[in-house]
Design an enzyme around this catalytic site. Structure first.
Site, PDB file in Angstrom:
ATOM      1  N   HIS A  17       0.839  -1.203   0.000  1.00 46.82           N
ATOM      2  CA  HIS A  17       0.000   0.000   0.000  1.00 46.82           C
ATOM      3  C   HIS A  17       0.876   1.257   0.000  1.00 46.82           C
ATOM      4  O   HIS A  17       0.607   2.219  -0.710  1.00 46.82           O
ATOM      5  CB  HIS A  17      -0.896   0.034   1.249  1.00 46.82           C
ATOM      6  CG  HIS A  17      -1.893  -1.081   1.331  1.00 46.82           C
ATOM      7  ND1 HIS A  17      -2.039  -1.874   2.439  1.00 46.82           N
ATOM      8  CD2 HIS A  17      -2.807  -1.530   0.424  1.00 46.82           C
ATOM      9  CE1 HIS A  17      -3.009  -2.754   2.230  1.00 46.82           C
ATOM     10  NE2 HIS A  17      -3.478  -2.576   1.016  1.00 46.82           N
ATOM     11  N   LYS A  41     -19.343  -5.834   9.192  1.00 47.66           N
ATOM     12  CA  LYS A  41     -18.120  -6.603   8.967  1.00 47.66           C
ATOM     13  C   LYS A  41     -16.965  -6.008   9.781  1.00 47.66           C
ATOM     14  O   LYS A  41     -16.365  -4.998   9.382  1.00 47.66           O
ATOM     15  CB  LYS A  41     -17.796  -6.552   7.462  1.00 47.66           C
ATOM     16  CG  LYS A  41     -16.945  -7.707   6.992  1.00 47.66           C
ATOM     17  CD  LYS A  41     -16.703  -7.648   5.492  1.00 47.66           C
ATOM     18  CE  LYS A  41     -15.226  -7.784   5.191  1.00 47.66           C
ATOM     19  NZ  LYS A  41     -14.804  -7.114   3.982  1.00 47.66           N
ATOM     20  N   ARG A  90      -2.120  -6.094  -8.547  1.00 46.55           N
ATOM     21  CA  ARG A  90      -1.034  -7.067  -8.360  1.00 46.55           C
ATOM     22  C   ARG A  90      -1.063  -8.156  -9.405  1.00 46.55           C
ATOM     23  O   ARG A  90      -0.054  -8.781  -9.676  1.00 46.55           O
ATOM     24  CB  ARG A  90      -1.156  -7.718  -6.969  1.00 46.55           C
ATOM     25  CG  ARG A  90      -0.750  -6.835  -5.837  1.00 46.55           C
ATOM     26  CD  ARG A  90      -1.296  -7.333  -4.531  1.00 46.55           C
ATOM     27  NE  ARG A  90      -2.740  -7.221  -4.493  1.00 46.55           N
ATOM     28  CZ  ARG A  90      -3.470  -7.410  -3.412  1.00 46.55           C
ATOM     29  NH1 ARG A  90      -2.902  -7.750  -2.288  1.00 46.55           N
ATOM     30  NH2 ARG A  90      -4.770  -7.274  -3.459  1.00 46.55           N
ATOM     31  N   SER A 128      -2.793  -7.864   2.742  1.00 50.31           N
ATOM     32  CA  SER A 128      -3.210  -7.716   4.149  1.00 50.31           C
ATOM     33  C   SER A 128      -3.685  -9.045   4.701  1.00 50.31           C
ATOM     34  O   SER A 128      -3.480  -9.346   5.877  1.00 50.31           O
ATOM     35  CB  SER A 128      -4.344  -6.694   4.267  1.00 50.31           C
ATOM     36  OG  SER A 128      -3.907  -5.430   3.874  1.00 50.31           O
TER      37      SER A 128
HETATM   38  P1  ADP Z   1      -9.837  -3.839  -0.456  1.00 49.68           P
HETATM   39  O1  ADP Z   1     -10.486  -4.673   0.577  1.00 49.68           O
HETATM   40  O2  ADP Z   1     -10.631  -2.609  -0.806  1.00 49.68           O
HETATM   41  O3  ADP Z   1      -9.328  -4.544  -1.681  1.00 49.68           O
HETATM   42  P2  ADP Z   1      -7.090  -3.657   0.463  1.00 49.68           P
HETATM   43  O4  ADP Z   1      -6.649  -2.972   1.702  1.00 49.68           O
HETATM   44  O5  ADP Z   1      -6.909  -5.122   0.384  1.00 49.68           O
HETATM   45  O6  ADP Z   1      -8.599  -3.212   0.305  1.00 49.68           O
HETATM   46  O7  ADP Z   1      -6.386  -3.001  -0.801  1.00 49.68           O
HETATM   47  C1  ADP Z   1      -6.503  -1.646  -1.091  1.00 49.68           C
HETATM   48  C2  ADP Z   1      -5.854  -1.364  -2.440  1.00 49.68           C
HETATM   49  O8  ADP Z   1      -4.455  -1.604  -2.356  1.00 49.68           O
HETATM   50  C3  ADP Z   1      -6.358  -2.231  -3.573  1.00 49.68           C
HETATM   51  O9  ADP Z   1      -6.390  -1.454  -4.750  1.00 49.68           O
HETATM   52  C4  ADP Z   1      -5.304  -3.312  -3.688  1.00 49.68           C
HETATM   53  O10 ADP Z   1      -5.231  -3.841  -5.004  1.00 49.68           O
HETATM   54  C5  ADP Z   1      -4.072  -2.510  -3.359  1.00 49.68           C
HETATM   55  N1  ADP Z   1      -2.991  -3.358  -2.842  1.00 49.68           N
HETATM   56  C6  ADP Z   1      -3.024  -4.204  -1.795  1.00 49.68           C
HETATM   57  N2  ADP Z   1      -1.834  -4.816  -1.624  1.00 49.68           N
HETATM   58  C7  ADP Z   1      -1.026  -4.333  -2.601  1.00 49.68           C
HETATM   59  C8  ADP Z   1       0.323  -4.601  -2.997  1.00 49.68           C
HETATM   60  N3  ADP Z   1       1.083  -5.480  -2.336  1.00 49.68           N
HETATM   61  N4  ADP Z   1       0.822  -3.933  -4.057  1.00 49.68           N
HETATM   62  C9  ADP Z   1       0.031  -3.055  -4.723  1.00 49.68           C
HETATM   63  N5  ADP Z   1      -1.246  -2.772  -4.426  1.00 49.68           N
HETATM   64  C10 ADP Z   1      -1.767  -3.394  -3.378  1.00 49.68           C
END
Ligand code: ADP
Length: 154
Positions: A17, A41, A90, A128
């Site tokens: 992120h 949730k 990703r 995450s």
């Molecule tokens: P959500 O539940 O909305 O997908 P996340 O916190 O999992 O929320 O992800 C938020 C954003 O960050 C999404 O666009 C996701 O694709 C991006 N993201 C998560 N991990 C990575 C990573 N390792 N590299 C690039 N983008 C990421």
């Protein structure tokens, strides 16, 4: 002023992120990290904890704000006067999911543009959910987090 929202659950905020935030700052005057949540949730970390983790992680990057929100991302964008939504990609799986969301958002709010940023070469495998799994099983996740950011104990 060019304002973008980077929305997500950020449960918790990882180096992946962080990398997207750094890239976004090259394009925008202000990037608002929107911590999306709904009341049914519950996350692993509370919204307050997630916001605090992100604030520590982006400390010192000028132009970044962290705000929790509920409801539609496009409505949140309108409230904070953002014309862009940033999402990280990703994989092709991410792309297919993100394409549908981006197109639905465009239907609802044609004035808001979604931009995809590919994950950095070092961070594409970080998620995450993997970080949460490691935490639940008592492992160390330091290498996936922004340096110096301690996570609340659970
Ligand atoms: P959500 O539940 O909305 O997908 P996340 O916190 O999992 O929320 O992800 C938020 C954003 O960050 C999404 O666009 C996701 O694709 C991006 N993201 C998560 N991990 C990575 C990573 N390792 N590299 C690039 N983008 C990421």
């Amino acid at each position: 002023m060019k304002i973008a929202v980077f929305p997500g659950s950020f449960d918790p905020f990882t180096l992946g992120h962080y990398d997207i935030v750094k890239s976004s700052m090259k394009l925008f005057d202000k990037v608002i990290i929107g911590v999306g949540h709904n009341y049914e949730k519950r996350g692993y970390f509370s919204v307050e904890e997630r916001v605090a983790i992100i604030e520590r992680s982006v400390e010192g990057i000028v132009g970044v704000e962290v705000i929790g929100f509920t409801g539609l991302t496009v409505e949140f964008c309108k409230r904070v006067e953002a014309s862009f939504i940033i999402r990280g990609l990703r994989s092709t799986t991410d792309f297919e999911l993100e394409r549908v969301i981006a197109q639905a958002n465009l239907k609802m709010a044609p004035e808001i543009t979604t931009l995809f940023i590919p994950s950095g070469p070092l961070y594409g495998y970080i998620s995450s959910s993997v970080v949460r799994d490691i935490l639940i099983n008592g492992g160390s996740v330091e290498q996936f987090m922004v340096a110096g950011v301690d996570l609340p104990k659970k």
